[in-house]
Design a protein around this motif. Structure first.
Motif, PDB file in Angstrom:
ATOM      1  N   ILE A 183       0.760  -1.155  -0.509  1.00  9.12           N
ATOM      2  CA  ILE A 183       0.310   0.174   0.122  1.00  9.12           C
ATOM      3  C   ILE A 183       1.170   1.083  -0.103  1.00  9.12           C
ATOM      4  O   ILE A 183       2.142   1.297   0.323  1.00  9.12           O
ATOM      5  CB  ILE A 183      -1.153  -0.157   0.913  1.00  9.12           C
ATOM      6  N   SER A 184       0.280   2.347  -0.315  1.00  7.31           N
ATOM      7  CA  SER A 184       1.342   3.640  -0.549  1.00  7.31           C
ATOM      8  C   SER A 184       0.205   4.286   0.366  1.00  7.31           C
ATOM      9  O   SER A 184      -0.467   4.253   0.822  1.00  7.31           O
ATOM     10  CB  SER A 184       0.817   3.938  -1.751  1.00  7.31           C
ATOM     11  N   VAL A 185       1.473   5.157   0.626  1.00  3.59           N
ATOM     12  CA  VAL A 185       0.599   6.640   1.987  1.00  3.59           C
ATOM     13  C   VAL A 185      -0.683   7.391   0.665  1.00  3.59           C
ATOM     14  O   VAL A 185      -1.844   7.794   1.729  1.00  3.59           O
ATOM     15  CB  VAL A 185       1.531   7.563   2.221  1.00  3.59           C
ATOM     16  N   THR A 186      -0.434   7.422  -0.429  1.00  2.00           N
ATOM     17  CA  THR A 186      -0.977   7.829  -1.304  1.00  2.00           C
ATOM     18  C   THR A 186      -3.192   7.227  -1.139  1.00  2.00           C
ATOM     19  O   THR A 186      -3.819   8.198  -1.116  1.00  2.00           O
ATOM     20  CB  THR A 186      -1.382   8.439  -2.637  1.00  2.00           C
ATOM     21  N   ASP A 187      -2.827   6.055  -0.849  1.00  2.02           N
ATOM     22  CA  ASP A 187      -4.257   4.734  -0.460  1.00  2.02           C
ATOM     23  C   ASP A 187      -4.029   5.380   0.918  1.00  2.02           C
ATOM     24  O   ASP A 187      -5.646   5.120   1.358  1.00  2.02           O
ATOM     25  CB  ASP A 187      -3.666   3.588  -0.549  1.00  2.02           C
ATOM     26  N   LEU A 204       9.709  11.991  11.666  1.00  3.35           N
ATOM     27  CA  LEU A 204       9.866  12.312  10.728  1.00  3.35           C
ATOM     28  C   LEU A 204      10.341  11.415   9.738  1.00  3.35           C
ATOM     29  O   LEU A 204       9.641  11.674   8.166  1.00  3.35           O
ATOM     30  CB  LEU A 204      11.524  12.491  11.400  1.00  3.35           C
ATOM     31  N   LEU A 205      10.299  10.234   9.514  1.00  3.41           N
ATOM     32  CA  LEU A 205      10.552   9.625   8.324  1.00  3.41           C
ATOM     33  C   LEU A 205       9.484   9.872   7.609  1.00  3.41           C
ATOM     34  O   LEU A 205       9.320   9.414   6.323  1.00  3.41           O
ATOM     35  CB  LEU A 205      11.168   8.467   8.378  1.00  3.41           C
ATOM     36  N   VAL A 206       8.059   9.124   8.781  1.00  2.75           N
ATOM     37  CA  VAL A 206       7.125   9.037   7.815  1.00  2.75           C
ATOM     38  C   VAL A 206       6.454  10.998   7.121  1.00  2.75           C
ATOM     39  O   VAL A 206       5.899  10.724   5.745  1.00  2.75           O
ATOM     40  CB  VAL A 206       5.822   9.216   8.944  1.00  2.75           C
ATOM     41  N   ASP A 207       7.030  11.849   7.758  1.00  4.48           N
ATOM     42  CA  ASP A 207       6.578  13.357   7.117  1.00  4.48           C
ATOM     43  C   ASP A 207       7.253  13.405   6.606  1.00  4.48           C
ATOM     44  O   ASP A 207       6.474  14.007   5.042  1.00  4.48           O
ATOM     45  CB  ASP A 207       6.993  14.532   8.146  1.00  4.48           C
ATOM     46  N   GLN A 208       8.708  12.461   5.957  1.00  6.34           N
ATOM     47  CA  GLN A 208       8.982  12.870   4.602  1.00  6.34           C
ATOM     48  C   GLN A 208       8.788  12.347   3.944  1.00  6.34           C
ATOM     49  O   GLN A 208       8.583  12.950   1.867  1.00  6.34           O
ATOM     50  CB  GLN A 208      10.657  12.485   5.257  1.00  6.34           C
ATOM     51  N   VAL A 209       8.383  10.680   3.781  1.00  6.07           N
ATOM     52  CA  VAL A 209       7.165  10.001   2.848  1.00  6.07           C
ATOM     53  C   VAL A 209       6.413  10.815   1.685  1.00  6.07           C
ATOM     54  O   VAL A 209       5.759  10.634   1.391  1.00  6.07           O
ATOM     55  CB  VAL A 209       7.341   8.510   3.415  1.00  6.07           C
ATOM     56  N   THR A 210       5.398  11.453   3.285  1.00  6.54           N
ATOM     57  CA  THR A 210       4.395  11.525   2.371  1.00  6.54           C
ATOM     58  C   THR A 210       4.896  13.620   2.229  1.00  6.54           C
ATOM     59  O   THR A 210       3.584  13.636   1.161  1.00  6.54           O
ATOM     60  CB  THR A 210       2.920  12.045   3.254  1.00  6.54           C
ATOM     61  N   LEU A 260       4.660  -1.173   2.936  1.00  8.13           N
ATOM     62  CA  LEU A 260       4.710   0.537   2.152  1.00  8.13           C
ATOM     63  C   LEU A 260       5.363   0.437   0.756  1.00  8.13           C
ATOM     64  O   LEU A 260       6.553  -0.125   1.134  1.00  8.13           O
ATOM     65  CB  LEU A 260       5.027   1.582   3.700  1.00  8.13           C
ATOM     66  N   SER A 261       4.689   0.805  -0.019  1.00  3.36           N
ATOM     67  CA  SER A 261       5.170   0.610  -1.254  1.00  3.36           C
ATOM     68  C   SER A 261       6.430   2.163  -2.036  1.00  3.36           C
ATOM     69  O   SER A 261       6.879   1.961  -3.049  1.00  3.36           O
ATOM     70  CB  SER A 261       4.077   0.448  -2.395  1.00  3.36           C
ATOM     71  N   ASP A 262       6.084   2.596  -0.775  1.00  4.13           N
ATOM     72  CA  ASP A 262       6.574   4.097  -1.497  1.00  4.13           C
ATOM     73  C   ASP A 262       8.469   4.307  -0.951  1.00  4.13           C
ATOM     74  O   ASP A 262       8.447   3.455  -0.440  1.00  4.13           O
ATOM     75  CB  ASP A 262       6.023   5.279  -0.132  1.00  4.13           C
TER      76      ASP A 262
END
Length: 307
Positions: A183-187, A204-210, A260-262
């Motif tokens: 799953i991607s964060v866009t989903d 911090l890592l999650v915010d960078q991904v989004t 996560l696929s990101d």
């Protein structure tokens, strides 16, 4: 004048305190002639007579008295500091102070410390459970010997030894599970989300991904503790992005951990030390247990560790 040999100063103080070359020689376990030669060498270096020599005794010259008064206090201070360092070293022989990221303290360190205590019952391990930024501060202040946590980019004056790679997962209860393998964060942009707060390295890592994905997540719950986040997931309150080391300890009947696929949704977990850190006996042993515990991703090989 060249730097004075500290051994000459020590001999000078010994003679001055006892008023006798012979007595100084007995205390130093050396020949009187050797003591006398060292005093002559010191007098030659400073260019002044330091002792007034008489038939039956010796005494300090005015210049020798001045040197004694100034040198004695300095040497006493040095000796006091050396004694204090020796005391610190003695206390540390059986004690280790470490820092650890909260998610790792909850998921790994309990078993590691239990096995270490069984092997070394006289040891004392103090654990400071803090996020990486505070862990680095504790290292700089020498309040902990090493820190177990995620790699932090751009840090200086520290060394990082990688232990494991930790994948971020979308921990998804059944009511939000669409059955996908990745799953991607866009989903997840419309899904109620459970995230750790901004003080944590994970957030911090999650915010960078989004940010790279150009979305903003629908954050319903913001927490400090990953175990609490997992409890909310199991209660069906939303989806949490959590590291694999945390998801592995959840109730798999109440959620599914979806990778996560990101890109760049992995982080390295390891040991952080200050450059030039000198390990003592028990900290070396504890580090061996930590490497074994993370290397086996559990406790299976800890009981067999022989160090």
């Amino acid at each position: 004048m060249n730097a004075v040999n500290l051994k000459l100063l020590q001999t000078f103080l010994l003679v001055a305190e006892h008023g006798s070359f012979r007595r100084a020689a007995e205390i130093a376990n050396r020949a009187p002639s050797a003591i006398s030669m060292q005093i002559r060498d010191l007098e030659a270096q400073v260019g002044l007579r330091l002792f007034v020599r008489k038939a039956q005794r010796i005494s300090l010259s005015p210049e020798g008295r001045r040197l004694f008064d100034r040198t004695k206090g300095a040497m006493d201070n040095v000796q006091s500091e050396l004694s204090e360092l020796s005391n610190i070293a003695a206390r540390r022989r059986g004690q280790v102070q470490i820092g650890c990221a909260p998610t790792l303290a909850a998921s790994y360190m309990g078993d590691i410390l239990y096995n270490f205590a069984r092997r070394y019952p006289d040891s004392v391990v103090s654990v400071r459970e803090v996020p990486p930024t505070e862990g680095l501060e504790l290292l700089q202040q020498q309040k902990v010997e090493f820190y177990i946590g995620p790699e932090v980019a751009g840090i200086k004056d520290f060394e990082f030894e990688a232990l494991i790679t930790d994948q971020l997962l979308a921990c998804t209860p059944p009511q939000f599970d669409t059955g996908v393998d990745q799953i991607s964060v866009t989903d997840l942009d419309k899904t109620p989300m459970i995230l750790l707060d901004s003080k944590t390295a994970l957030r911090l890592l999650v915010d960078q991904v989004t940010k790279r994905a150009g979305i903003t997540l629908n954050v319903r719950y913001e927490l400090q503790n990953a175990t609490t986040a997992m409890n909310l997931v199991e209660a069906g309150l939303g989806v949490a992005i959590l590291p694999e080391i945390v998801a592995a300890h959840g109730d798999k009947n109440r959620f599914r951990a979806i990778p996560l696929s990101d890109p760049m949704t992995e982080r390295m977990i390891g040991i952080v030390t200050t450059r030039g850190y000198v390990k003592h006996n028990y900290s070396e042993r504890l580090l061996a247990f930590i490497r074994a515990g993370f290397g086996g991703r559990g406790t299976a090989n800890l009981g067999e560790l022989d160090i």
